[in-house]
Design a protein around this motif. Structure first.
Motif, PDB file in Angstrom:
ATOM      1  N   UNK A   4       2.591  -5.834  -0.037  1.00 24.17           N
ATOM      2  CA  UNK A   4       2.246  -4.856   0.992  1.00 24.17           C
ATOM      3  C   UNK A   4       0.937  -4.147   0.664  1.00 24.17           C
ATOM      4  N   UNK A   5       0.222  -4.639  -0.359  1.00 25.90           N
ATOM      5  CA  UNK A   5      -1.063  -4.052  -0.726  1.00 25.90           C
ATOM      6  C   UNK A   5      -2.086  -4.293   0.374  1.00 25.90           C
ATOM      7  N   UNK A   6      -2.889  -3.286   0.637  1.00 27.19           N
ATOM      8  CA  UNK A   6      -3.939  -3.389   1.648  1.00 27.19           C
ATOM      9  C   UNK A   6      -5.243  -3.797   0.974  1.00 27.19           C
ATOM     10  N   UNK A   7      -5.914  -4.792   1.533  1.00 28.40           N
ATOM     11  CA  UNK A   7      -7.232  -5.203   1.044  1.00 28.40           C
ATOM     12  C   UNK A   7      -8.295  -4.487   1.872  1.00 28.40           C
ATOM     13  N   UNK A   8      -9.072  -3.652   1.204  1.00 24.69           N
ATOM     14  CA  UNK A   8     -10.159  -2.943   1.881  1.00 24.69           C
ATOM     15  C   UNK A   8     -11.457  -3.704   1.645  1.00 24.69           C
TER      16      UNK A   8
END
Length: 715
Positions: A4-8
């Motif tokens: 669920x990590x967001x890639x910015x």
């Protein structure tokens, strides 16, 4: 594996590598002002899709152990190519006026468009200005829902989070007063992210740093109190504290250097004094006041020399401080800034470097005295209260600074042995930002670590050519390296280095060659095939693995420039670099590498049966064992105070304390074992360690980068 990590993905100008960099710390000039706005957003914007549902203790736990941080910087001309490959569905693209059109064009043909947020004033696009808590919840919830549609595990996790109905962070109810300054900013923003309401009162300009330190410590105690015991004691927590200090290129600290002499010719005496006290040799936290007569008062921003320098420095400090805020908030730990004075001892470091290079009598004792004196200077600069805040009851420490904090001695033991410490250099600034934000935690199977490459380059008649290879061969024959595949490749040019790197698919490369540096203004190098080779920008033509071990001299020299070999590998994407502060003894280096390999082959398979281990833990344990060996070898061979049996008995017991028991009191017990064998009272034992072991040869090595983000798991 579902995440669920967001890639910015921050989209920077296509010509970003060609842009001017700032004067003191080396940030690309495109950062100001729009990209700083994006960094400010990333302090508070979710780093994980689960962030929007969590509050209170759950938020602290998630940030302390989970909440992967991945902020990548991508050139605008590469966005379309990037989006043409499989990518994380939880991706947020960030743009500015300069890069907006590139992003919109790249996503225009996509069926499922990534979330695009911009600082540009455009219609029909999410603007940085319009972001608020409700809007962020809505857009991340939508992004999460879309990603969960095609991932059953992610969908179950999202359903679980939504069913819990956690209390909103707005209703936390924590209210605080705080001292406002850039030294307290990361602490304030970490608490605001938690949900605290904070009334800020600015610190007035002063040469006295008492208020700055008390302000930081007040907020540190609040953050510490919010970290529950099960987190503080968990081996999976990220860090216990971040210690940081913005710096400048080494040669700029020489107030009498040619560059400053040339500029001073165009300045009046009051302006020269201002330049030196504020920008070159400032000791406190950058807001000191200077006494001057009424007729000498001037506005430095209106001066054609001082004005641009001041603006550059302020931009640098803003970028640096905001970056620290992002990572402190991501890990929910205190971030404590050191006073500028810790960077003003280059003369001491040069003296240490000169002694290391010399063949003076009583070399070891002289270095022990110089290391102790340097440590005492640093501790005086930092002060007792801040020292306690950094080191007391802390184990895992991330340092972002340009001086060897590893050498600070706490209760007779340098911090590189007492603590689990990793360090990121603070110059050049672009490298600092990339290493802090763009190297997320990754898990690797143990078997991947067992494939190891040694790149060697020596002349045929070099007397140390076979030191490492012979020791490694002996390790194989003795059965100490079972399960490892260690390949040795001889190279004679940079092209052959690149070929060797591109042919290797493992995690760790060891460089076995000579190294050197060009002082405070020139680059360091590896001596390959009769030439001094720079490794900067080597990522453009070679695959750089996560772990680099530099068994070469002066690959991160204490008296050198920011352009070290170690920093060059960090710039090229390495996550962990083991470098050297000065010339090293080849036999000691070979033994250290053998112990590293045997630690991977023998110790790690046993340790992994209980839990995963980070590379920082593995190297920190190795440092402690190497320290023990250095001390005992000196007592046996130089002082003639121990015989072989005594040496072996103490060594075995201490290795068990470090490895088998992971005893945090290992040093005190080791010192007691030595004292018992030598029949010394406690005071005499302390004196022995103070006079002789504030320096050991292992202290010429340094662990740089983010080794804590390399996690080794059982196959």
């Amino acid at each position: 594996m579902s995440t669920s990590a967001i890639s910015h993905l921050v989209v920077v100008p296509s010509n970003s590598t060609e842009r001017r960099t700032t004067f003191f710390q080396g940030y690309s000039e495109f950062w100001h002002p729009d990209f700083i706005k994006i960094l400010n957003c990333l302090v508070f914007f979710p780093h994980d899709a689960s962030d929007i549902y969590l509050s209170g203790g759950n938020f602290v736990k998630a940030r302390s152990i989970g909440a992967c941080l991945q902020v990548d910087f991508l050139r605008a001309d590469l966005v379309e190519k990037y989006l043409g490959m499989p990518y994380n569905p939880l991706t947020v693209l960030w743009s500015t006026e300069e890069t907006f059109d590139y992003v919109e064009e790249a996503i225009s043909e996509l069926h499922l468009k990534p979330l695009h947020i911009t600082t540009a004033d455009r219609k029909d696009c999410t603007s940085v200005v319009s972001l608020n808590d409700k809007m962020v919840f809505r857009i991340i919830d939508n992004l999460f829902a879309r990603a969960a549609c095609t991932d059953s595990e992610l969908n179950k996790f999202r359903d679980f989070l939504k069913s819990k109905k956690f209390k909103s962070r707005e209703k936390i109810g924590l209210r605080l007063n705080a001292k406002g300054h850039n030294c307290t900013e990361p602490l304030i923003e970490t608490l605001v992210n938690y949900g605290a309401k904070i009334k800020v009162t600015g610190i007035k300009p002063s040469g006295n740093i008492t208020e700055h330190i008390s302000g930081m410590m007040h907020l540190t105690r609040k953050i510490d109190a919010l970290r529950p015991k099960n987190i503080v004691e968990s081996p999976f927590r990220k860090n216990d504290v971040i210690v940081h200090c913005p710096s400048a290129y080494s040669f700029l600290y020489r107030a009498e250097g040619k560059l400053w002499r040339d500029l001073n010719r165009h300045l009046t005496n009051p302006k020269r004094n201002f330049l030196k006290a504020t920008l070159i040799r400032g000791k406190g936290y950058g807001n000191s006041s200077i006494a001057m007569s009424e007729e000498d008062v001037f506005n430095p921003y209106e001066d054609r020399i001082l004005g641009p320098l001041l603006r550059d420095r302020q931009v640098e400090l803003k970028i640096f401080t905001t970056t620290i805020s992002i990572i402190a908030s991501n890990q929910f730990v205190p971030a404590l800034r050191l006073p500028n004075s810790v960077m003003l001892h280059h003369d001491k470091l040069k003296d240490i470097g000169k002694t290391v290079n010399s063949n003076v009598k009583q070399w070891h004792e002289k270095l022990s005295k110089k290391f102790f004196d340097y440590s005492e200077l640093l501790k005086a600069d930092i002060g007792k209260e801040l020292l306690c805040g950094i080191f007391n009851n802390r184990e895992k420490i991330l340092a972002v600074c340009d001086f060897p904090i590893e050498w600070v001695s706490i209760d007779l033991l340098p911090t590189m042995f007492r603590h689990e410490l990793s360090r990121i250099p603070s110059t050049p600034g672009n490298v600092t930002t990339n290493v802090l934000l763009s190297l997320p935690k990754r898990a690797y199977a143990y078997s991947a670590l067992c494939d190891i490459l040694i790149i060697r380059s020596f002349d045929a008649d070099d007397e140390i050519r076979d030191h490492l290879s012979e020791v490694v061969q002996w390790g194989h024959e003795e059965g100490r390296l079972k399960g490892l595949k260690v390949e040795l490749v001889d190279v004679a040019s940079k092209e052959e280095v690149i070929e060797a790197l591109n042919s290797f698919k493992g995690l760790m490369v060891i460089f076995d060659c000579h190294g050197g540096h060009g002082g405070e203004e020139d680059s360091a190098w590896l001596y390959i095939g009769g030439e001094n080779i720079s490794v900067w920008h080597i990522y453009q033509s070679a695959r750089v693995p996560p772990i680099i071990v530099l068994a070469a001299c002066s690959t991160h020299p204490v008296e050198g420039s920011h352009a070290s070999v170690a920093n060059g590998f960090l710039e090229s994407g390495a996550c962990s670099v083991l470098g050297t502060f000065a010339p090293i003894n080849s036999n000691h280096a070979a033994t250290f590498v053998l112990r590293l390999l045997s630690r991977v082959a023998v110790y790690l398979p046993i340790a992994l049966k209980s839990r995963p281990y980070t590379w920082r833990e593995i190297i920190s344990g190795l440092f402690r064992m190497s320290y023990t060996r250095d001390v005992l070898t000196y007592l046996r061979d130089d002082k003639k105070l121990l015989d072989h049996n005594q040496y072996a008995a103490i060594h075995i017991k201490t290795n068990m304390l470090v490895n088998t028991h992971e005893d945090k009191y290992w040093f005190d017990k080791f010192k007691s074992l030595v004292a018992e064998e030598l029949e010394l009272e406690e005071l005499a034992a302390n004196e022995l360690f103070q006079q002789n072991f504030q320096f050991v040869e292992t202290m010429l090595m340094v662990q740089l980068g983010r080794p804590e983000n390399i996690v080794i798991i059982a196959d």
